[in-house]
Design a protein around this motif. Sequence first.
Motif, PDB file in Angstrom:
ATOM      1  N   ALA A   1     -14.487  -6.996 -36.588  1.00  0.00           N
ATOM      2  CA  ALA A   1     -15.989  -6.693 -36.529  1.00  0.00           C
ATOM      3  C   ALA A   1     -16.473  -6.696 -38.053  1.00  0.00           C
ATOM      4  CB  ALA A   1     -16.296  -5.333 -35.711  1.00  0.00           C
ATOM      5  N   ASN A   2     -15.710  -6.181 -39.006  1.00  0.00           N
ATOM      6  CA  ASN A   2     -16.058  -6.059 -40.397  1.00  0.00           C
ATOM      7  C   ASN A   2     -15.430  -6.991 -41.422  1.00  0.00           C
ATOM      8  OD1 ASN A   2     -17.677  -3.575 -39.744  1.00  0.00           O
ATOM      9  ND2 ASN A   2     -15.700  -2.415 -39.730  1.00  0.00           N
ATOM     10  N   LYS A   3     -14.844  -7.955 -41.029  1.00  0.00           N
ATOM     11  CA  LYS A   3     -14.218  -9.084 -41.619  1.00  0.00           C
ATOM     12  C   LYS A   3     -15.065 -10.342 -41.349  1.00  0.00           C
ATOM     13  CE  LYS A   3      -9.557  -7.282 -41.550  1.00  0.00           C
ATOM     14  NZ  LYS A   3      -8.445  -7.423 -41.096  1.00  0.00           N
ATOM     15  N   LYS A   4     -15.119 -11.110 -42.549  1.00  0.00           N
ATOM     16  CA  LYS A   4     -15.984 -12.345 -42.505  1.00  0.00           C
ATOM     17  C   LYS A   4     -15.633 -13.294 -41.499  1.00  0.00           C
ATOM     18  CE  LYS A   4     -17.294 -12.170 -47.189  1.00  0.00           C
ATOM     19  NZ  LYS A   4     -18.135 -12.880 -48.273  1.00  0.00           N
ATOM     20  N   ARG A   5     -14.258 -13.387 -41.021  1.00  0.00           N
ATOM     21  CA  ARG A   5     -13.881 -14.572 -40.258  1.00  0.00           C
ATOM     22  C   ARG A   5     -12.681 -14.445 -39.389  1.00  0.00           C
ATOM     23  NH1 ARG A   5     -12.354 -20.011 -43.413  1.00  0.00           N
ATOM     24  NH2 ARG A   5     -10.269 -18.890 -43.595  1.00  0.00           N
ATOM     25  N   LEU A   6     -12.445 -14.814 -38.374  1.00  0.00           N
ATOM     26  CA  LEU A   6     -11.333 -15.039 -37.442  1.00  0.00           C
ATOM     27  C   LEU A   6     -11.261 -16.492 -37.135  1.00  0.00           C
ATOM     28  CD1 LEU A   6      -8.953 -13.939 -35.336  1.00  0.00           C
ATOM     29  CD2 LEU A   6     -10.889 -13.891 -33.597  1.00  0.00           C
ATOM     30  N   THR A   7     -10.180 -16.979 -37.478  1.00  0.00           N
ATOM     31  CA  THR A   7      -9.910 -18.524 -37.111  1.00  0.00           C
ATOM     32  C   THR A   7      -9.453 -18.810 -35.865  1.00  0.00           C
ATOM     33  OG1 THR A   7      -9.501 -19.099 -39.495  1.00  0.00           O
ATOM     34  CG2 THR A   7      -8.728 -20.674 -37.914  1.00  0.00           C
ATOM     35  N   VAL A   8      -9.885 -19.561 -35.161  1.00  0.00           N
ATOM     36  CA  VAL A   8      -9.595 -19.685 -33.624  1.00  0.00           C
ATOM     37  C   VAL A   8      -9.287 -21.432 -33.725  1.00  0.00           C
ATOM     38  CG1 VAL A   8     -10.080 -19.887 -31.324  1.00  0.00           C
ATOM     39  CG2 VAL A   8     -10.897 -18.018 -32.698  1.00  0.00           C
ATOM     40  N   VAL A   9      -7.869 -21.681 -33.409  1.00  0.00           N
ATOM     41  CA  VAL A   9      -7.451 -23.041 -32.993  1.00  0.00           C
ATOM     42  C   VAL A   9      -7.517 -23.175 -31.732  1.00  0.00           C
ATOM     43  CG1 VAL A   9      -5.758 -24.628 -33.807  1.00  0.00           C
ATOM     44  CG2 VAL A   9      -6.249 -22.926 -35.247  1.00  0.00           C
ATOM     45  N   ASP A  10      -8.164 -24.211 -31.019  1.00  0.00           N
ATOM     46  CA  ASP A  10      -7.992 -24.785 -29.820  1.00  0.00           C
ATOM     47  C   ASP A  10      -7.884 -26.247 -29.921  1.00  0.00           C
ATOM     48  OD1 ASP A  10      -8.109 -25.293 -27.014  1.00  0.00           O
ATOM     49  OD2 ASP A  10      -9.987 -23.730 -26.683  1.00  0.00           O
ATOM     50  N   PHE A  11      -7.350 -26.938 -28.855  1.00  0.00           N
ATOM     51  CA  PHE A  11      -7.078 -28.279 -29.011  1.00  0.00           C
ATOM     52  C   PHE A  11      -7.717 -29.237 -27.739  1.00  0.00           C
ATOM     53  CE2 PHE A  11      -3.570 -25.948 -30.633  1.00  0.00           C
ATOM     54  CZ  PHE A  11      -3.155 -26.956 -31.634  1.00  0.00           C
ATOM     55  N   CYS A  12      -8.351 -30.241 -28.080  1.00  0.00           N
ATOM     56  CA  CYS A  12      -9.170 -31.025 -27.235  1.00  0.00           C
ATOM     57  C   CYS A  12      -8.270 -32.019 -26.569  1.00  0.00           C
ATOM     58  CB  CYS A  12     -10.472 -31.527 -27.897  1.00  0.00           C
ATOM     59  SG  CYS A  12     -11.202 -32.511 -26.580  1.00  0.00           S
ATOM     60  N   ASP A  13      -7.891 -31.807 -25.601  1.00  0.00           N
ATOM     61  CA  ASP A  13      -6.674 -32.681 -24.804  1.00  0.00           C
ATOM     62  C   ASP A  13      -7.632 -33.938 -24.256  1.00  0.00           C
ATOM     63  OD1 ASP A  13      -4.315 -31.159 -25.087  1.00  0.00           O
ATOM     64  OD2 ASP A  13      -5.324 -29.772 -24.009  1.00  0.00           O
ATOM     65  N   ARG A  14      -7.105 -35.046 -24.613  1.00  0.00           N
ATOM     66  CA  ARG A  14      -7.596 -36.206 -24.153  1.00  0.00           C
ATOM     67  C   ARG A  14      -6.519 -37.161 -23.495  1.00  0.00           C
ATOM     68  NH1 ARG A  14     -11.088 -37.750 -29.553  1.00  0.00           N
ATOM     69  NH2 ARG A  14      -9.376 -36.608 -30.145  1.00  0.00           N
ATOM     70  N   THR A  15      -5.422 -36.389 -23.266  1.00  0.00           N
ATOM     71  CA  THR A  15      -4.198 -37.140 -22.638  1.00  0.00           C
ATOM     72  C   THR A  15      -4.437 -37.290 -20.990  1.00  0.00           C
ATOM     73  OG1 THR A  15      -2.962 -35.279 -22.794  1.00  0.00           O
ATOM     74  CG2 THR A  15      -2.897 -36.627 -24.526  1.00  0.00           C
ATOM     75  N   ASN A  16      -5.275 -36.501 -20.470  1.00  0.00           N
ATOM     76  CA  ASN A  16      -5.181 -36.285 -19.151  1.00  0.00           C
ATOM     77  C   ASN A  16      -6.674 -35.832 -18.728  1.00  0.00           C
ATOM     78  OD1 ASN A  16      -5.577 -34.049 -16.733  1.00  0.00           O
ATOM     79  ND2 ASN A  16      -3.483 -35.227 -16.597  1.00  0.00           N
TER      80      ASN A  16
END
Length: 170
Positions: A118-133
């Motif tokens: 809440a008091n920090k500038k950034r949280l990095t979230v890595v998610d993947f876009c699956d295009r194999t199915n």
Amino acid sequence: EYRNRIICKMTDDYYTQGESVLIIVEKLAHGHNLDQLLHTYKTGAFVPHEFIHGSTSPEVRKEALENFRKGTNRVLLATRILDVGIDVPALSVIMFAASGKSPIRTLQRLGRGLRTHANKKRLTVVDFCDRTNRHLANHSLERIQTYMDEAAFTITVQDPPSLDFGGVCK
């Protein structure tokens, strides 16, 4: 297999940058696979991490979470046991190694880091876009829509990093 190699590469990159990384998997077998890959990544070099799941004893889970909180261990691999009710204050990167389409579950998982940042500038979230199915592609699009519906999120879409590291992390 390709996504798992990308996960290894990105985890190592974030670890090298001093970030703390939580990798969440759906299936135990997938967790074991990533656990093994992180042990043998980069021609046998070990990316320090701990793996916790439903069969892990409560004592070991508690110790792994405490190690992560203290920064003794900066990479934590976990199954859905961390979806609800666990705060992980040391968290700077969440990597969804596997994810469904549920907006509620997606936001609950993001909550692992958002509450503590809440008091920090950034949280990095890595998610993947699956295009194999087709089904996985639809799930990816639904998660992206969930992120887009949250006005506070800044979304950056990028191609995966190059896997040019000499055929390791097989």
